[in-house]
Motif scaffolding. Structure first.
Motif, PDB file in Angstrom:
ATOM      1  N   VAL A  57       0.871  -1.167   0.000  1.00 34.92           N
ATOM      2  CA  VAL A  57       0.000   0.000   0.000  1.00 34.92           C
ATOM      3  C   VAL A  57       0.912   1.222   0.000  1.00 34.92           C
ATOM      4  O   VAL A  57       1.755   1.377   0.889  1.00 34.92           O
ATOM      5  CB  VAL A  57      -0.915   0.022   1.235  1.00 34.92           C
ATOM      6  CG1 VAL A  57      -1.701   1.328   1.291  1.00 34.92           C
ATOM      7  CG2 VAL A  57      -1.876  -1.160   1.200  1.00 34.92           C
ATOM      8  N   GLU A  58       0.766   2.072  -0.999  1.00 43.81           N
ATOM      9  CA  GLU A  58       1.697   3.182  -1.196  1.00 43.81           C
ATOM     10  C   GLU A  58       0.982   4.526  -1.080  1.00 43.81           C
ATOM     11  O   GLU A  58      -0.089   4.724  -1.661  1.00 43.81           O
ATOM     12  CB  GLU A  58       2.352   3.073  -2.576  1.00 43.81           C
ATOM     13  CG  GLU A  58       3.043   1.739  -2.822  1.00 43.81           C
ATOM     14  CD  GLU A  58       3.290   1.450  -4.292  1.00 43.81           C
ATOM     15  OE1 GLU A  58       2.835   2.270  -5.130  1.00 43.81           O
ATOM     16  OE2 GLU A  58       3.904   0.433  -4.603  1.00 43.81           O
ATOM     17  N   LEU A  59       1.584   5.439  -0.325  1.00 49.29           N
ATOM     18  CA  LEU A  59       1.093   6.805  -0.219  1.00 49.29           C
ATOM     19  C   LEU A  59       1.982   7.707  -1.066  1.00 49.29           C
ATOM     20  O   LEU A  59       3.210   7.675  -0.923  1.00 49.29           O
ATOM     21  CB  LEU A  59       1.127   7.267   1.244  1.00 49.29           C
ATOM     22  CG  LEU A  59       0.819   8.749   1.492  1.00 49.29           C
ATOM     23  CD1 LEU A  59      -0.635   9.070   1.119  1.00 49.29           C
ATOM     24  CD2 LEU A  59       1.087   9.123   2.950  1.00 49.29           C
ATOM     25  N   HIS A  60       1.364   8.481  -1.945  1.00 47.53           N
ATOM     26  CA  HIS A  60       2.094   9.408  -2.812  1.00 47.53           C
ATOM     27  C   HIS A  60       1.570  10.819  -2.551  1.00 47.53           C
ATOM     28  O   HIS A  60       0.368  11.071  -2.685  1.00 47.53           O
ATOM     29  CB  HIS A  60       1.904   9.035  -4.287  1.00 47.53           C
ATOM     30  CG  HIS A  60       2.256   7.612  -4.591  1.00 47.53           C
ATOM     31  ND1 HIS A  60       3.556   7.192  -4.766  1.00 47.53           N
ATOM     32  CD2 HIS A  60       1.480   6.497  -4.728  1.00 47.53           C
ATOM     33  CE1 HIS A  60       3.575   5.884  -5.005  1.00 47.53           C
ATOM     34  NE2 HIS A  60       2.327   5.447  -4.989  1.00 47.53           N
ATOM     35  N   VAL A  61       2.476  11.725  -2.176  1.00 47.73           N
ATOM     36  CA  VAL A  61       2.083  13.087  -1.812  1.00 47.73           C
ATOM     37  C   VAL A  61       2.817  14.096  -2.693  1.00 47.73           C
ATOM     38  O   VAL A  61       4.046  14.045  -2.812  1.00 47.73           O
ATOM     39  CB  VAL A  61       2.393  13.378  -0.329  1.00 47.73           C
ATOM     40  CG1 VAL A  61       1.873  14.759   0.068  1.00 47.73           C
ATOM     41  CG2 VAL A  61       1.775  12.313   0.582  1.00 47.73           C
ATOM     42  N   LYS A  62       2.067  14.990  -3.315  1.00 45.07           N
ATOM     43  CA  LYS A  62       2.629  16.067  -4.134  1.00 45.07           C
ATOM     44  C   LYS A  62       2.740  17.311  -3.273  1.00 45.07           C
ATOM     45  O   LYS A  62       1.752  17.797  -2.720  1.00 45.07           O
ATOM     46  CB  LYS A  62       1.729  16.342  -5.343  1.00 45.07           C
ATOM     47  CG  LYS A  62       2.223  17.476  -6.242  1.00 45.07           C
ATOM     48  CD  LYS A  62       3.486  17.080  -6.992  1.00 45.07           C
ATOM     49  CE  LYS A  62       3.882  18.138  -8.007  1.00 45.07           C
ATOM     50  NZ  LYS A  62       5.138  17.784  -8.720  1.00 45.07           N
ATOM     51  N   HIS A  82       1.783  -0.101  12.753  1.00 42.14           N
ATOM     52  CA  HIS A  82       1.697  -1.545  12.504  1.00 42.14           C
ATOM     53  C   HIS A  82       2.780  -2.040  11.549  1.00 42.14           C
ATOM     54  O   HIS A  82       2.662  -3.123  10.969  1.00 42.14           O
ATOM     55  CB  HIS A  82       0.305  -1.897  11.969  1.00 42.14           C
ATOM     56  CG  HIS A  82      -0.793  -1.420  12.869  1.00 42.14           C
ATOM     57  ND1 HIS A  82      -1.097  -2.035  14.055  1.00 42.14           N
ATOM     58  CD2 HIS A  82      -1.621  -0.341  12.777  1.00 42.14           C
ATOM     59  CE1 HIS A  82      -2.083  -1.379  14.656  1.00 42.14           C
ATOM     60  NE2 HIS A  82      -2.414  -0.354  13.899  1.00 42.14           N
ATOM     61  N   GLY A  83       3.856  -1.264  11.419  1.00 48.17           N
ATOM     62  CA  GLY A  83       4.974  -1.686  10.595  1.00 48.17           C
ATOM     63  C   GLY A  83       4.666  -1.648   9.114  1.00 48.17           C
ATOM     64  O   GLY A  83       3.573  -1.295   8.688  1.00 48.17           O
ATOM     65  N   THR A  84       5.644  -2.045   8.329  1.00 48.06           N
ATOM     66  CA  THR A  84       5.504  -2.017   6.866  1.00 48.06           C
ATOM     67  C   THR A  84       5.123  -3.373   6.278  1.00 48.06           C
ATOM     68  O   THR A  84       4.749  -3.461   5.122  1.00 48.06           O
ATOM     69  CB  THR A  84       6.824  -1.581   6.213  1.00 48.06           C
ATOM     70  OG1 THR A  84       7.841  -2.557   6.513  1.00 48.06           O
ATOM     71  CG2 THR A  84       7.272  -0.221   6.726  1.00 48.06           C
ATOM     72  N   ILE A 189       5.685   6.800   0.293  1.00 51.89           N
ATOM     73  CA  ILE A 189       5.859   6.040   1.526  1.00 51.89           C
ATOM     74  C   ILE A 189       5.068   4.732   1.443  1.00 51.89           C
ATOM     75  O   ILE A 189       3.861   4.748   1.177  1.00 51.89           O
ATOM     76  CB  ILE A 189       5.382   6.839   2.762  1.00 51.89           C
ATOM     77  CG1 ILE A 189       6.073   8.203   2.830  1.00 51.89           C
ATOM     78  CG2 ILE A 189       5.643   6.048   4.042  1.00 51.89           C
ATOM     79  CD1 ILE A 189       5.565   9.092   3.955  1.00 51.89           C
ATOM     80  N   ALA A 190       5.744   3.614   1.662  1.00 52.90           N
ATOM     81  CA  ALA A 190       5.064   2.317   1.740  1.00 52.90           C
ATOM     82  C   ALA A 190       4.460   2.190   3.131  1.00 52.90           C
ATOM     83  O   ALA A 190       5.157   2.324   4.138  1.00 52.90           O
ATOM     84  CB  ALA A 190       6.052   1.187   1.482  1.00 52.90           C
ATOM     85  N   CYS A 191       3.156   1.946   3.192  1.00 53.37           N
ATOM     86  CA  CYS A 191       2.435   1.988   4.471  1.00 53.37           C
ATOM     87  C   CYS A 191       1.869   0.641   4.901  1.00 53.37           C
ATOM     88  O   CYS A 191       0.988   0.579   5.762  1.00 53.37           O
ATOM     89  CB  CYS A 191       1.297   3.002   4.388  1.00 53.37           C
ATOM     90  SG  CYS A 191       1.853   4.704   4.154  1.00 53.37           S
ATOM     91  N   ALA A 210       1.507   8.396   8.483  1.00 56.17           N
ATOM     92  CA  ALA A 210       2.415   8.861   7.427  1.00 56.17           C
ATOM     93  C   ALA A 210       2.042  10.264   6.965  1.00 56.17           C
ATOM     94  O   ALA A 210       2.912  11.123   6.779  1.00 56.17           O
ATOM     95  CB  ALA A 210       2.396   7.884   6.250  1.00 56.17           C
ATOM     96  N   MET A 211       0.749  10.521   6.784  1.00 54.34           N
ATOM     97  CA  MET A 211       0.300  11.849   6.372  1.00 54.34           C
ATOM     98  C   MET A 211       0.643  12.896   7.427  1.00 54.34           C
ATOM     99  O   MET A 211       1.086  14.005   7.110  1.00 54.34           O
ATOM    100  CB  MET A 211      -1.213  11.834   6.121  1.00 54.34           C
ATOM    101  CG  MET A 211      -1.623  11.209   4.798  1.00 54.34           C
ATOM    102  SD  MET A 211      -1.076  12.154   3.345  1.00 54.34           S
ATOM    103  CE  MET A 211      -2.024  13.669   3.545  1.00 54.34           C
TER     104      MET A 211
END
Length: 243
Positions: A57-62, A82-84, A189-191, A210-211
């Motif tokens: 599950v990947e978070l992408h932030v601009k 809960h770790g990666t 970020i891999a979440c 992460a956010m």
């Protein structure tokens, strides 16, 4: 809606990708931006690649920053609740008397000048992240190019330089991840992973953490809108815009 542009780009993508994109577009026709929980629920309903440990599950932030300005660079870290879902191999650059301590704490590799020489001679880095004691940092310039180009150089800003060896290793094994903006002002970020080890609630908590971390590391000079957009995706899937 904005995702229609992706439809054209997806013409040459796999059947699974096009099917997932169609499902995302249909869901988001009436709601172009989803909450984290809604986006994760949609993400979990997609067809996923058959990876052994599940898709990431990947978070992408601009970000609204100038990546050429040193005072606007974003670099930080976050301990995901809960770790990666990924086993991380840690290399510890430590003084001789701390080698056993680092190994017992969970480092996969530990050493001093001998480890530096090994990497210099072989140019092999069989690890995912490295930590270092301050005294060892002056030994690393000879392998800085090797470590730097692979994103493995210890850095005080990311919490990977210090004498608290056991604590640094413990945090990494508990789910600490580093992030920094790329040349396009994006952060990735891999979440977690889509498998039986993660519930939707756990993934939600990871993405939320992460956010919050990205916001926490906002450069002081940025007074305007900082986060332009944020998307969630899984490995090889289209992205979903989130609030």
């Amino acid at each position: 809606m904005s995702l229609n542009k992706s439809t054209t780009k997806a013409a040459n993508r796999s059947k699974k990708y096009r099917s997932n994109l169609e499902k995302i577009e249909k869901t988001m026709d009436s709601k172009p931006v989803l909450s984290i929980a809604e986006a994760l629920s949609l993400l979990l309903s997609l067809k996923q690649p058959t990876f052994k440990d599940g898709a990431s599950v990947e978070l992408h932030v601009k970000l609204n920053i100038n990546p050429t300005r040193s005072d606007q660079l974003v670099r930080g870290n976050v301990v995901l609740p809960h770790g990666t879902g990924k086993k991380v191999r840690i290399a510890a650059f430590v003084t001789p008397e701390n080698v056993d301590k680092a190994l017992k704490a969970g480092a996969a590799i530990a050493g001093g000048e001998d480890l530096v020489d090994q990497i210099k001679n072989t140019e092999t880095t069989d690890f995912d992240i490295s930590i270092a004691q301050p005294d060892m940092m002056k030994k690393l310039p000879s392998i800085a190019r090797i470590l730097g180009t692979r994103g493995l150089m210890p850095n005080p800003k990311s919490g990977t330089v210090g004498d608290n060896i056991e604590e640094m290793i413990s945090l990494i094994n508990a789910g600490k991840v580093e992030f920094k903006n790329d040349k396009s002002s994006n952060i990735h970020i891999a979440c977690g992973k889509i498998n039986s080890s993660f519930t939707l609630e756990q993934l939600n908590e990871n993405v939320t953490a992460a956010m919050e971390a990205v916001e926490k590391f906002r450069p002081e000079v940025i007074k305007k809108k900082y986060i332009l957009s944020a998307h969630l995706a899984s490995s090889q899937s289209p992205s979903i815009k989130i609030q």
